[in-house]
Motif scaffolding. Sequence first.
Motif, PDB file in Angstrom:
ATOM      1  N   LEU A  34       0.829  -1.205   0.000  1.00  0.00           N
ATOM      2  CA  LEU A  34       0.000   0.000   0.000  1.00  0.00           C
ATOM      3  C   LEU A  34       0.868   1.262   0.000  1.00  0.00           C
ATOM      4  N   LYS A  35       1.987   1.210   0.706  1.00  0.00           N
ATOM      5  CA  LYS A  35       2.903   2.350   0.684  1.00  0.00           C
ATOM      6  C   LYS A  35       3.455   2.568  -0.724  1.00  0.00           C
ATOM      7  N   THR A  36       3.719   1.461  -1.411  1.00  0.00           N
ATOM      8  CA  THR A  36       4.222   1.581  -2.779  1.00  0.00           C
ATOM      9  C   THR A  36       3.187   2.226  -3.698  1.00  0.00           C
ATOM     10  N   VAL A  37       1.914   1.784  -3.572  1.00  0.00           N
ATOM     11  CA  VAL A  37       0.854   2.357  -4.396  1.00  0.00           C
ATOM     12  C   VAL A  37       0.666   3.839  -4.073  1.00  0.00           C
ATOM     13  N   ASP A  38       0.697   4.175  -2.775  1.00  0.00           N
ATOM     14  CA  ASP A  38       0.565   5.579  -2.387  1.00  0.00           C
ATOM     15  C   ASP A  38       1.696   6.411  -2.968  1.00  0.00           C
ATOM     16  N   SER A  39       2.898   5.849  -2.985  1.00  0.00           N
ATOM     17  CA  SER A  39       4.031   6.595  -3.521  1.00  0.00           C
ATOM     18  C   SER A  39       3.877   6.841  -5.025  1.00  0.00           C
ATOM     19  N   CYS A  40       3.196   5.914  -5.724  1.00  0.00           N
ATOM     20  CA  CYS A  40       2.954   6.124  -7.154  1.00  0.00           C
ATOM     21  C   CYS A  40       2.136   7.398  -7.378  1.00  0.00           C
ATOM     22  N   PHE A  41       1.081   7.576  -6.599  1.00  0.00           N
ATOM     23  CA  PHE A  41       0.240   8.757  -6.730  1.00  0.00           C
ATOM     24  C   PHE A  41       0.979  10.011  -6.268  1.00  0.00           C
ATOM     25  N   GLN A  42       1.761   9.878  -5.166  1.00  0.00           N
ATOM     26  CA  GLN A  42       2.469  11.046  -4.657  1.00  0.00           C
ATOM     27  C   GLN A  42       3.519  11.526  -5.648  1.00  0.00           C
ATOM     28  N   ASP A  43       4.234  10.597  -6.251  1.00  0.00           N
ATOM     29  CA  ASP A  43       5.238  10.974  -7.243  1.00  0.00           C
ATOM     30  C   ASP A  43       4.593  11.608  -8.474  1.00  0.00           C
ATOM     31  N   LEU A  63      -3.071   9.635 -16.708  1.00  0.00           N
ATOM     32  CA  LEU A  63      -3.843   8.548 -16.101  1.00  0.00           C
ATOM     33  C   LEU A  63      -3.426   7.184 -16.660  1.00  0.00           C
ATOM     34  N   ASN A  64      -3.132   7.144 -17.946  1.00  0.00           N
ATOM     35  CA  ASN A  64      -2.692   5.872 -18.526  1.00  0.00           C
ATOM     36  C   ASN A  64      -1.364   5.408 -17.930  1.00  0.00           C
ATOM     37  N   GLY A  65      -0.455   6.364 -17.771  1.00  0.00           N
ATOM     38  CA  GLY A  65       0.831   6.005 -17.157  1.00  0.00           C
ATOM     39  C   GLY A  65       0.665   5.534 -15.729  1.00  0.00           C
ATOM     40  N   LEU A  66      -0.206   6.232 -14.954  1.00  0.00           N
ATOM     41  CA  LEU A  66      -0.466   5.826 -13.575  1.00  0.00           C
ATOM     42  C   LEU A  66      -1.146   4.469 -13.520  1.00  0.00           C
ATOM     43  N   GLN A  67      -2.085   4.244 -14.454  1.00  0.00           N
ATOM     44  CA  GLN A  67      -2.773   2.959 -14.497  1.00  0.00           C
ATOM     45  C   GLN A  67      -1.796   1.815 -14.754  1.00  0.00           C
ATOM     46  N   ALA A  68      -0.852   2.032 -15.665  1.00  0.00           N
ATOM     47  CA  ALA A  68       0.121   0.986 -15.980  1.00  0.00           C
ATOM     48  C   ALA A  68       0.981   0.651 -14.766  1.00  0.00           C
ATOM     49  N   GLU A  73       1.984  -3.016 -10.229  1.00  0.00           N
ATOM     50  CA  GLU A  73       2.251  -3.208  -8.806  1.00  0.00           C
ATOM     51  C   GLU A  73       1.259  -4.194  -8.182  1.00  0.00           C
ATOM     52  N   VAL A  74      -0.022  -4.013  -8.486  1.00  0.00           N
ATOM     53  CA  VAL A  74      -1.049  -4.894  -7.920  1.00  0.00           C
ATOM     54  C   VAL A  74      -0.897  -6.315  -8.458  1.00  0.00           C
ATOM     55  N   GLU A  75      -0.625  -6.433  -9.753  1.00  0.00           N
ATOM     56  CA  GLU A  75      -0.434  -7.765 -10.331  1.00  0.00           C
ATOM     57  C   GLU A  75       0.759  -8.475  -9.686  1.00  0.00           C
ATOM     58  N   SER A  76       1.840  -7.739  -9.467  1.00  0.00           N
ATOM     59  CA  SER A  76       3.018  -8.323  -8.829  1.00  0.00           C
ATOM     60  C   SER A  76       2.697  -8.810  -7.425  1.00  0.00           C
ATOM     61  N   GLU A  77       1.899  -8.029  -6.688  1.00  0.00           N
ATOM     62  CA  GLU A  77       1.551  -8.417  -5.324  1.00  0.00           C
ATOM     63  C   GLU A  77       0.649  -9.648  -5.307  1.00  0.00           C
ATOM     64  N   LEU A  78      -0.329  -9.700  -6.229  1.00  0.00           N
ATOM     65  CA  LEU A  78      -1.221 -10.862  -6.285  1.00  0.00           C
ATOM     66  C   LEU A  78      -0.437 -12.131  -6.628  1.00  0.00           C
ATOM     67  N   ILE A  79       0.483 -12.018  -7.570  1.00  0.00           N
ATOM     68  CA  ILE A  79       1.307 -13.182  -7.938  1.00  0.00           C
ATOM     69  C   ILE A  79       2.170 -13.611  -6.755  1.00  0.00           C
ATOM     70  N   ALA A 274      11.162  -3.240  -8.174  1.00  0.00           N
ATOM     71  CA  ALA A 274      11.313  -3.002  -9.617  1.00  0.00           C
ATOM     72  C   ALA A 274      10.215  -2.100 -10.148  1.00  0.00           C
ATOM     73  N   ALA A 275       9.008  -2.245  -9.622  1.00  0.00           N
ATOM     74  CA  ALA A 275       7.888  -1.422 -10.094  1.00  0.00           C
ATOM     75  C   ALA A 275       8.140   0.057  -9.812  1.00  0.00           C
ATOM     76  N   TYR A 276       8.724   0.362  -8.656  1.00  0.00           N
ATOM     77  CA  TYR A 276       9.004   1.751  -8.312  1.00  0.00           C
ATOM     78  C   TYR A 276      10.030   2.352  -9.283  1.00  0.00           C
ATOM     79  N   ARG A 277      11.079   1.592  -9.581  1.00  0.00           N
ATOM     80  CA  ARG A 277      12.088   2.116 -10.510  1.00  0.00           C
ATOM     81  C   ARG A 277      11.520   2.286 -11.917  1.00  0.00           C
ATOM     82  N   ASN A 278      10.669   1.353 -12.347  1.00  0.00           N
ATOM     83  CA  ASN A 278      10.042   1.480 -13.672  1.00  0.00           C
ATOM     84  C   ASN A 278       9.170   2.730 -13.741  1.00  0.00           C
ATOM     85  N   MET A 279       8.427   2.987 -12.672  1.00  0.00           N
ATOM     86  CA  MET A 279       7.562   4.171 -12.650  1.00  0.00           C
ATOM     87  C   MET A 279       8.394   5.451 -12.768  1.00  0.00           C
TER      88      MET A 279
END
Length: 299
Positions: A34-43, A63-68, A73-79, A274-279
Motif C-alpha cells: 500500500l505504501k508503494t501504491v501511495d508513492s505512485c500517486f504522490q510521485d 492517467l494511462n501512465g499511472l494505471q500501468a 504493482e497490484v499484479e506483482s503483489e497478487l502473484i 522493480a515497479a518503483y524504478r520502472n515508474m
Amino acid sequence: LFSIFQAELGLNEHHQNEVINYMRFARSKRSLRLKTVDSCFQDLKESRLVEETFTIDEVSEVLNGLQAVVHSEVESELINTAYTNVLLLQQLFSQAEKWYLKLQTDISELENRELLDQVAEFEKAEFTSSNKKPIIDVIKPKLAPLNEGGTTELLNKEILRLQEENEKLKSRLKTIEIQATSALDEKSRLERALQDLQLDQGNPKDFSQAQDLSDLENTVAALKSEFQKTLNDKTQNQKSLEENLATAKHDLLRVQEQLNMAEKELEKKFQQTAAYRNMKEILTRKNDQIKDLRKRLAK
C-alpha cells in the motif's frame, strides 16, 4: 473470541499461534504494498501536476501512465501472494508426508463469507484491541525447523516421557533401597540368632531358622540384582535424555538464525522494488517529452 475461533476451526493453541504469525506476515506485506501504491500517486502529483491547466490528451496520458504502474504493482503483489501461499502449503504437506499423512483441502471454503468474516473479526481483535500490546512488542514464538517439524515435536514428547520415566525409576529405586536395607537388617538379626543356637545344632528348630536364613539370603540377592538393573536403566535413560536435549538445542539455534535472516530480508525499503524504478523511468521520459513539446509550441 479466541474460544469461538478455536471452536469454529478446530485449532489448538499452538496452531492458532502459527495462524497469528502468518497474519502478521501478511499484514506487513500488505502495508508495504500500500505504501508503494501511495508513492505512485504522490510521485505523480509532484512530478506531473506542475501546471495549472492540462489538455484532455495530457490528462489521459497521465492517467494511462499511472494505471500501468498501479496495474503492474497490484499484479506483482497478487502473484507474490499466490506463490507465498503455495510455499506455505508446501511446508505443511512436507511435514505431513514425513509421517505418511495425506492432507486434503476444500477450495470452496476459501470463499465462505461467514468464515471470512470470522477471520476478519479475529484479526481485528488480535491486532487492534486496546487490551493487547502493540504488534511490535509481541514476543514472537520460535519457528520449528521446516524439514524436521514432526521429528522435533516427537523428540519433545520423547524427552517428556523420559523425564517422567526417570522420576518413576527414582521412586522405584528409593523403594528398593528401603527394601534392601530392611532385608539386610533382618539377615543380621537372623545371623545373630543362628550364632546363639549353634551349640544345639541337632534341634529341628535350628534347621528351620537356617532354612529361613537361606531364603532371606536368596531374597537379598534378588533385590540386589533388581537394584543393579534399575540403576543401569536409569543411567542409560539419563544419557539418552541428555543427547536428545543437546539435539533439540542445536535445532533451536539453527531456527533462530533462519528467523533473523528472514527478518532482515523484510526490512528492505519498498523504494527498492522493480515497479518503483520502472515508474520513475516512465515519469522522467514523459516529463522530458512534455518539456520538449512546450518549447516547440512556444516557438
